[in-house]
Write a protein that holds these residues in place. Sequence first.
Motif: not given
Length: 303
Positions: A17, A46-48, A86, A196, A198
């Motif tokens: 992130e 923001l994303a992983s 988001d 969140r 992913r």
Amino acid sequence: MKTRENIHGWIALDKPEGLGSTQALAKVKRLFNAAKAGHGGTLDPLASGLLPIALGEATKTVSWAMEGRKTYRVLVRWGEARTTDDREGEISALSDERPSHGSIDTLLSRFEGEILQMPPRFSAIKVKGERAYDLARAGEAVDLAPRLVVIEKIELLGLPDPDHAEFSVTCGKGTYIRSLARDLAEALGTVGHVARLRRTQVGPFTENDMISLEKLEELRHKAPGDNAMEGVLRPIETVLDGIPALAVKDAEAQRLRQGQSVLLRGASAPIAQDAVLVMWGRRPLGICSIEKGSLKPKRLFNL
């Protein structure tokens, strides 16, 4: 200045992130000292999770990686709409409504299959030559058209608390998970945003294939030579599993490498194909098309 290496293959990076896809790409390129690199699908800061990175001649197969199905784990926050859809945006609406497990489950099938989706105002889509997020940040109206996307499956994984729900989403190219969270909340009589996100799959790459930047750094420091680093590379042809493969002999390979077509003889010759992976022994020679009984080079690998 250190000479860049001609290193070829794919890395399934576990992007952390807070790091943009372009920044992550630059870090991997530096760690491999690679002459050329590209990524197979942007992942928001923001994303992983899974960011496929192509090195060297693997960059010629990036479009196939981007076409592959993608799977995400997403945590949706109910009761707050945000300008960016988001958690990074400003709160734009509030609601006291919180959907139940049963109401969510009942609704999910409505969002599976081919659906029309309005992209977020804060997206990279170009509007009259400008990025939508640049126009939105400048306070200008952003006129976006809905897009047809494919969502294969949405599964409710659980409700950690009344304000949140976690989902698994498997979808096709061009799907915005932020839009899905926004639209799902609206259909449930509330508002919401992505808290969140992913990514766990892109085409043939899965969560099990991922490697972190920290691990790559560790490998580079432990083994300054290229062997350790090359050991974590996936082959160029990894993302080409979905297209037919065809083996050629030495003389045919030489013709293709010179830009010439090769006549496919015999009753068993393959029918017309827009793209086939041509193998020369154990080496991928490139991507060709089959037209009127001939194999024609489209994108050859310089290996």
